[in-house]
Design an enzyme around this catalytic site. Structure first.
Site, mmCIF file in Angstrom:
data_model
loop_
_atom_site.group_PDB
_atom_site.id
_atom_site.type_symbol
_atom_site.label_atom_id
_atom_site.label_comp_id
_atom_site.label_asym_id
_atom_site.label_seq_id
_atom_site.Cartn_x
_atom_site.Cartn_y
_atom_site.Cartn_z
ATOM 1 N N THR A 1 120.396 -4.469 107.161
ATOM 2 C CA THR A 1 119.572 -3.659 107.828
ATOM 3 C C THR A 1 120.662 -2.401 108.409
ATOM 4 O O THR A 1 119.611 -1.307 108.481
ATOM 5 C CB THR A 1 118.804 -4.521 108.138
ATOM 6 N N THR B 1 102.782 3.762 106.131
ATOM 7 C CA THR B 1 102.898 2.088 106.024
ATOM 8 C C THR B 1 100.856 1.747 106.555
ATOM 9 O O THR B 1 101.113 3.002 107.826
ATOM 10 C CB THR B 1 103.903 1.519 106.472
ATOM 11 N N LYS C 1 102.300 -1.449 110.787
ATOM 12 C CA LYS C 1 103.290 -1.271 112.136
ATOM 13 C C LYS C 1 101.877 -0.709 113.217
ATOM 14 O O LYS C 1 101.163 -1.470 112.978
ATOM 15 C CB LYS C 1 104.254 -0.736 111.686
ATOM 16 N N SER D 1 113.826 3.896 112.254
ATOM 17 C CA SER D 1 113.391 2.282 113.099
ATOM 18 C C SER D 1 114.532 2.032 113.577
ATOM 19 O O SER D 1 113.755 1.021 114.580
ATOM 20 C CB SER D 1 112.812 1.584 111.595
HETATM 21 C C1 LIG Z 1 111.968 3.720 107.762
HETATM 22 C C2 LIG Z 1 110.696 1.947 105.859
HETATM 23 N N1 LIG Z 1 109.768 2.506 105.163
HETATM 24 C C3 LIG Z 1 109.348 1.444 104.746
HETATM 25 C C4 LIG Z 1 108.991 0.816 105.242
HETATM 26 C C5 LIG Z 1 108.841 -0.430 104.093
HETATM 27 O O1 LIG Z 1 106.999 -0.964 104.944
HETATM 28 P P1 LIG Z 1 106.339 -2.058 104.821
HETATM 29 O O2 LIG Z 1 106.739 -2.860 105.797
HETATM 30 O O3 LIG Z 1 104.970 -1.402 104.875
HETATM 31 O O4 LIG Z 1 107.062 -2.655 103.789
HETATM 32 C C6 LIG Z 1 109.604 0.360 105.591
HETATM 33 C C7 LIG Z 1 109.812 -1.756 106.421
HETATM 34 O O5 LIG Z 1 110.245 -1.545 107.357
HETATM 35 C C8 LIG Z 1 110.569 0.742 106.844
HETATM 36 O O6 LIG Z 1 111.404 0.965 108.048
#
Ligand SMILES: Cc1ncc(COP(=O)(O)O)c(C=O)c1O
Length: 421
Positions: free
Chosen positions: A363, A245, A248, A189
């Site tokens: 992050t 998820t 998004k 991400s």
């Molecule tokens: C790679 C990744 N996995 C899991 C998640 C967690 O997902 P959620 O926002 O649905 O809790 C995120 C959140 O941004 C993410 O970037």
């Protein structure tokens, strides 16, 4: 007797964050459902344009989604009423799990209250209960996977990001008799890059490892029906467990896993993060089902996003805005300094009414602080031109940004977004 001073502790920790430019300030916004990309900013008292939403396909404001959620809200009320095991399972949950399993070509799927919880619950249970399990984890995996793996107590081997040769070396060093979990993401991400999924699947077969892939930033967005990179690359049946998820590409809230009946049933039966938490509201689930149905059948949002991404990227590159190499819909602009990243985004908001959140440590690693720009199908050419003009104006004024940018490598590739269908 000296007494511990809690207040001093909290203030000094917060002061440290301020000093490092890492103190996170919430925007106080009211997003407009009708425009999808604009919001009223309660701090400034005016409308602004959002360029950092993870509602990548704007499904959160899609009329079909809103209508389905509204009908279900009237029909079923506001909450689920319990955990999935104790009165919280509605027919909406059952149907969504079937549809998610179908999306990924798997026997079963299981819903969680977020993608974070899905990763944490699934990985902590798999790693804890598979006897002698070794977990191979990509170095840039998301915090939710790292936390799940840590809590599993399993032996963990971190392989260099996207480096399947390093993974191969590490797999070869572990006895074939031990269970092995390979955990990675399909689209990362913060850099927007893709995993070498086919090579990882080859290694998993060779070493009898179980593949667990987080498709959080790809579901809804890639593949003919929006199942993600595995679908795009024809690898659905070579992945053992998908995690995704609903917040998004599907525009709402929640997470899930999909896999074989037994593997999913195992997590359902043993993961505390699933068992002891209230189910998603049925109205939310109904909205997600509408988004899923739409994205399975209609690729136009994916196409519009790909076109918007390519066009914005081309304009940024033509104007010397240092976009990092990224084949996906995520456009990271490297800044390299937390305080500067915050100053740039403050200026974007104050002078231009453009909202982009700076991304800081933890992050991303320190020194790689960035703007993370996410176009949507609802942004227009005018929005795009306004964003590029604002970035150009700020960059012209900021010698520090220009200095830091010389040390980073902007994407000189033809601005094509790979594989979005
Ligand atoms: C790679 C990744 N996995 C899991 C998640 C967690 O997902 P959620 O926002 O649905 O809790 C995120 C959140 O941004 C993410 O970037």
């Amino acid at each position: 007797m000296t007494m511990y001073n809690y207040r001093d502790f909290f203030t000094s920790e917060l002061a440290q964050l301020h000093q490092e430019g890492r103190y996170r300030v919430f925007a106080d916004l009211e997003r407009e459902a009708h425009s999808g990309i604009r919001a009223f900013d309660h701090r400034a008292g005016r409308r602004i344009t959002i360029w950092c939403s993870n509602d990548y396909l704007s499904m959160g404001v899609h009329p079909e989604v809103i209508a389905a959620a509204r009908v279900a809200l009237d029909q079923y009320g506001a909450g689920a009423g319990g955990t999935r095991n104790i009165s919280g399972t509605s027919h909406e949950h059952v149907l969504l799990e079937r549809e998610l399993a179908d999306l990924h070509g798997k026997q079963s799927a299981l819903l969680f209250t977020s993608g974070y919880v899905a990763n944490d619950a699934a990985l902590s249970s798999l790693g804890r209960l598979l006897p002698g399990c070794v977990i191979f984890s990509d170095a840039l995996n998301h915090a939710s996977m790292i936390e799940g793996i840590r809590r599993s107590g399993a032996e963990k081997r971190v392989f260099a990001h996207n480096d399947w040769r390093d993974l191969e070396r590490q797999l070869a060093s572990v006895s074939t008799s031990r269970p092995k979990l390979i955990c990675f993401e399909s689209c990362y991400s913060m850099d927007g890059d893709f995993a070498p999924m086919a090579a990882i699947c080859d290694l998993a077969e060779e070493h009898n490892a179980f593949t667990y892939v987080d498709e959080v930033h790809a579901v809804g967005l890639y593949g003919a029906r929006g199942a993600g990179i595995a679908e795009r690359d024809g690898l659905l049946d070579r992945i053992d467990m998908f995690q995704g998820t609903l917040s998004k590409g599907f525009g709402s809230i929640g997470g899930y896993i999909a896999g074989s009946r037994d593997a999913v049933d195992f997590v359902r039966s043993f993961a505390p993060g699933f068992i002891f938490s209230t189910a998603l509201p049925p109205s939310v689930v109904a909205g997600i089902r509408a988004a899923l149905r739409h994205l399975k059948e209609d690729g136009s949002s994916r196409l519009m996003l790909a076109m918007r991404t390519a066009s914005l990227k081309a304009k940024m590159l033509a104007n010397d805005i240092p976009v990092l190499p990224s084949p996906s819909h995520i456009l990271p602009v490297m800044i390299g300094d937390a305080t500067l990243a915050k100053a740039i985004t403050d200026q974007l908001m104050a002078e231009f009414g453009i909202y982009i959140q700076p991304v800081n440590y933890p992050t991303v690693p320190r020194g790689t602080e960035r703007l993370r720009i996410t176009p949507t199908p609802l942004h227009t050419d005018e929005d795009e031109n306004a964003l590029v003009a604002a970035l150009v104006a700020i960059r012209r004024q900021s010698s520090r940004w220009r200095e830091l940018a010389q040390a980073t490598q902007p994407d000189s590739a033809v601005p094509i977004v790979e594989g979005v269908t």
